[in-house]
Design a protein around this motif. Structure first.
Motif, mmCIF file in Angstrom:
data_model
loop_
_atom_site.group_PDB
_atom_site.id
_atom_site.type_symbol
_atom_site.label_atom_id
_atom_site.label_comp_id
_atom_site.label_asym_id
_atom_site.label_seq_id
_atom_site.Cartn_x
_atom_site.Cartn_y
_atom_site.Cartn_z
ATOM 1 N N ALA A 53 -8.236 4.560 6.147
ATOM 2 C CA ALA A 53 -7.133 4.115 4.565
ATOM 3 C C ALA A 53 -5.517 4.059 5.545
ATOM 4 C CB ALA A 53 -7.216 5.081 3.715
ATOM 5 N N SER A 54 -5.352 5.562 6.042
ATOM 6 C CA SER A 54 -3.741 5.836 6.328
ATOM 7 C C SER A 54 -3.462 4.787 7.303
ATOM 8 C CB SER A 54 -3.462 7.678 5.937
ATOM 9 O OG SER A 54 -4.472 7.427 8.274
ATOM 10 N N GLU A 55 -4.469 4.697 7.765
ATOM 11 C CA GLU A 55 -3.587 3.048 8.808
ATOM 12 C C GLU A 55 -2.700 2.232 8.243
ATOM 13 O OE1 GLU A 55 -5.740 1.937 11.709
ATOM 14 O OE2 GLU A 55 -7.435 4.215 12.343
ATOM 15 N N PHE A 56 -3.191 1.645 6.826
ATOM 16 C CA PHE A 56 -2.782 1.258 5.893
ATOM 17 C C PHE A 56 -2.032 0.710 5.315
ATOM 18 C CE2 PHE A 56 -7.301 -0.022 6.577
ATOM 19 C CZ PHE A 56 -7.016 -1.430 7.625
ATOM 20 N N VAL A 57 -0.966 2.486 5.450
ATOM 21 C CA VAL A 57 -0.106 2.894 4.002
ATOM 22 C C VAL A 57 0.942 2.442 4.696
ATOM 23 C CG1 VAL A 57 0.982 5.112 3.650
ATOM 24 C CG2 VAL A 57 -1.078 5.139 3.856
ATOM 25 N N GLY A 58 1.592 1.711 3.454
ATOM 26 C CA GLY A 58 3.233 0.784 4.098
ATOM 27 C C GLY A 58 3.117 -0.470 4.303
ATOM 28 N N ARG A 59 1.823 -0.787 4.347
ATOM 29 C CA ARG A 59 1.806 -2.184 4.365
ATOM 30 C C ARG A 59 1.857 -2.693 3.133
ATOM 31 N NH1 ARG A 59 0.843 -3.231 10.165
ATOM 32 N NH2 ARG A 59 -0.621 -1.049 10.557
ATOM 33 N N ASN A 60 2.050 -4.439 3.387
ATOM 34 C CA ASN A 60 2.169 -5.382 2.588
ATOM 35 C C ASN A 60 1.027 -5.928 2.103
ATOM 36 O OD1 ASN A 60 5.107 -5.162 2.368
ATOM 37 N ND2 ASN A 60 5.367 -6.891 4.410
ATOM 38 N N LEU A 61 0.960 -6.125 1.266
ATOM 39 C CA LEU A 61 -0.337 -7.019 0.482
ATOM 40 C C LEU A 61 -0.029 -8.570 0.188
ATOM 41 C CD1 LEU A 61 -2.968 -6.964 -1.059
ATOM 42 C CD2 LEU A 61 -1.609 -6.211 -3.407
ATOM 43 N N LEU A 62 -0.649 -9.306 0.378
ATOM 44 C CA LEU A 62 -0.494 -10.604 0.710
ATOM 45 C C LEU A 62 -1.039 -11.606 -0.504
ATOM 46 C CD1 LEU A 62 0.852 -11.507 4.158
ATOM 47 C CD2 LEU A 62 2.106 -10.606 2.132
ATOM 48 N N ILE A 63 -0.787 -12.966 -1.113
ATOM 49 C CA ILE A 63 -1.494 -13.777 -1.469
ATOM 50 C C ILE A 63 -1.541 -15.252 -0.970
ATOM 51 C CG2 ILE A 63 -2.410 -12.547 -3.628
ATOM 52 C CD1 ILE A 63 -0.747 -13.709 -4.707
ATOM 53 N N PRO A 64 -2.734 -15.780 -1.058
ATOM 54 C CA PRO A 64 -1.944 -16.969 -0.128
ATOM 55 C C PRO A 64 -0.970 -18.119 -1.497
ATOM 56 C CG PRO A 64 -4.799 -16.563 -0.070
ATOM 57 C CD PRO A 64 -3.624 -15.517 -1.074
ATOM 58 N N ILE A 65 -0.585 -18.909 -0.444
ATOM 59 C CA ILE A 65 1.069 -19.055 -2.218
ATOM 60 C C ILE A 65 -0.202 -20.686 -2.681
ATOM 61 C CG2 ILE A 65 2.164 -21.251 -2.570
ATOM 62 C CD1 ILE A 65 3.149 -19.503 0.554
ATOM 63 N N GLY A 66 -1.116 -21.108 -2.344
ATOM 64 C CA GLY A 66 -2.003 -22.584 -2.573
ATOM 65 C C GLY A 66 -2.945 -21.978 -4.264
ATOM 66 N N VAL A 70 1.072 -1.816 0.001
ATOM 67 C CA VAL A 70 0.503 -0.185 0.233
ATOM 68 C C VAL A 70 1.164 1.278 -0.088
ATOM 69 C CG1 VAL A 70 -1.841 1.452 1.216
ATOM 70 C CG2 VAL A 70 -1.626 -1.286 1.587
ATOM 71 N N ASP A 71 1.257 1.998 -0.992
ATOM 72 C CA ASP A 71 1.332 3.239 -1.208
ATOM 73 C C ASP A 71 0.939 4.792 -0.512
ATOM 74 O OD1 ASP A 71 3.333 1.757 -2.276
ATOM 75 O OD2 ASP A 71 2.376 2.283 -4.827
ATOM 76 N N LYS A 72 -0.273 4.660 -0.641
ATOM 77 C CA LYS A 72 -0.609 6.081 0.112
ATOM 78 C C LYS A 72 -2.107 6.396 0.258
ATOM 79 C CE LYS A 72 -0.249 8.201 -4.604
ATOM 80 N NZ LYS A 72 0.435 9.420 -4.920
ATOM 81 N N THR A 73 -2.855 6.902 0.720
ATOM 82 C CA THR A 73 -4.402 6.544 0.479
ATOM 83 C C THR A 73 -4.847 7.710 -0.987
ATOM 84 O OG1 THR A 73 -4.582 9.027 1.519
ATOM 85 C CG2 THR A 73 -4.666 7.078 2.945
ATOM 86 N N HIS A 74 -5.980 6.949 -1.504
ATOM 87 C CA HIS A 74 -6.290 7.856 -2.826
ATOM 88 C C HIS A 74 -7.765 8.335 -2.491
ATOM 89 C CE1 HIS A 74 -6.863 8.608 -6.695
ATOM 90 N NE2 HIS A 74 -8.500 8.369 -6.931
ATOM 91 N N GLU A 83 -10.161 4.938 0.101
ATOM 92 C CA GLU A 83 -9.741 4.052 -1.577
ATOM 93 C C GLU A 83 -7.889 4.347 -1.008
ATOM 94 O OE1 GLU A 83 -10.978 3.650 -6.023
ATOM 95 O OE2 GLU A 83 -10.940 6.022 -5.407
ATOM 96 N N LEU A 84 -7.274 3.054 -1.130
ATOM 97 C CA LEU A 84 -5.934 3.166 -1.177
ATOM 98 C C LEU A 84 -4.897 3.045 -2.147
ATOM 99 C CD1 LEU A 84 -6.365 -0.080 1.433
ATOM 100 C CD2 LEU A 84 -5.221 2.734 1.576
ATOM 101 N N ARG A 85 -3.772 3.458 -3.033
ATOM 102 C CA ARG A 85 -2.664 3.262 -4.081
ATOM 103 C C ARG A 85 -2.044 2.305 -3.812
ATOM 104 N NH1 ARG A 85 -0.670 2.189 -7.716
ATOM 105 N NH2 ARG A 85 0.414 3.687 -9.497
ATOM 106 N N ILE A 86 -2.564 1.478 -4.263
ATOM 107 C CA ILE A 86 -1.173 -0.402 -4.352
ATOM 108 C C ILE A 86 -0.582 -0.365 -5.275
ATOM 109 C CG2 ILE A 86 -2.467 -1.013 -2.111
ATOM 110 C CD1 ILE A 86 -3.825 -3.124 -4.850
ATOM 111 N N SER A 87 1.103 -1.238 -4.839
ATOM 112 C CA SER A 87 1.832 -1.119 -6.234
ATOM 113 C C SER A 87 1.675 -2.500 -5.933
ATOM 114 C CB SER A 87 3.531 -0.502 -5.333
ATOM 115 O OG SER A 87 3.375 0.674 -6.074
ATOM 116 N N LEU A 88 1.759 -3.130 -7.469
ATOM 117 C CA LEU A 88 1.492 -4.459 -7.208
ATOM 118 C C LEU A 88 3.012 -5.619 -7.863
ATOM 119 C CD1 LEU A 88 -1.521 -5.362 -8.739
ATOM 120 C CD2 LEU A 88 -1.620 -4.711 -6.381
ATOM 121 N N THR A 89 3.609 -6.349 -7.369
ATOM 122 C CA THR A 89 4.829 -7.143 -8.124
ATOM 123 C C THR A 89 4.534 -7.940 -8.479
ATOM 124 O OG1 THR A 89 5.071 -7.929 -5.561
ATOM 125 C CG2 THR A 89 6.279 -6.132 -6.108
ATOM 126 N N THR A 90 3.469 -8.897 -8.260
ATOM 127 C CA THR A 90 2.846 -9.971 -9.079
ATOM 128 C C THR A 90 2.067 -9.475 -10.035
ATOM 129 O OG1 THR A 90 1.044 -10.622 -7.357
ATOM 130 C CG2 THR A 90 3.107 -10.884 -6.936
#
Length: 170
Positions: free
Chosen positions: A77-90, A16-20, A25-32
């Protein structure tokens, strides 16, 4: 017996990069390369916490605008800024690539061009993964986006692609 959600069962898919805007709303960057439909998991105190996705809209730069249920203000929303977005491996699809995985040496097969080379490296650029390969004697970078990857076959060590015309014109 109650099943708990463990961090070891997840990989990082972005952050999570920042609020929008003003409605949470949250602005997220994706690495997948992954589509999110119903649930998003955010890492809070080292644990994956599920949130129901109210809406998600991709942006031009491999990011997205994410709206979570019950997060309806900038303050929440600002409480989530800097948090990692995760996905289940399976839960990953055949076409998902991750920078953490080692695809070095995997054959690259395009639907129209046939064999185009092997993966030399998956490179992580801001908001985008790129496949580095050598094609016709020149180094090329192929965006690792869902629109181009039709399948990743780990058993055969092959990545199947459907590249747009002209992408590899050298």
């Amino acid at each position: 017996m109650k099943k708990s959600i463990a961090r070891k069962d997840f990989i990082q898919a972005g952050s999570v990069d920042k609020t929008h805007g003003t409605k949470g709303e949250l602005r997220i960057s994706l690495t997948t390369v992954k589509s999110y439909k119903e649930w998003a998991f955010l890492e809070i105190q080292g644990k994956p916490v599920p949130f129901y996705i109210e809406s998600i809209h991709p942006t031009f730069d491999e990011g997205a605008l994410l709206k979570l249920r019950d997060i309806d203000s900038v303050e929440k929303a600002s409480e989530f800024v800097g948090r990692n977005l995760l996905i289940p491996i399976g839960k990953r699809k055949k076409s998902d690539l991750y920078v953490e995985d080692d695809f070095t040496g995997f054959a690259l097969i395009d639907e129209k061009l046939g064999a185009i080379g092997v993966v030399e490296e998956i490179e992580e650029y801001p908001n985008q993964l790129l496949i580095r390969t050598n094609y016709n004697g020149q180094e090329v970078l192929i965006p690792a986006v869902e629109a181009f990857i039709t399948e990743v076959n780990e058993k055969k060590q092959t990545i199947y692609l459907n590249l747009p015309d002209g992408l590899l014109d050298i």
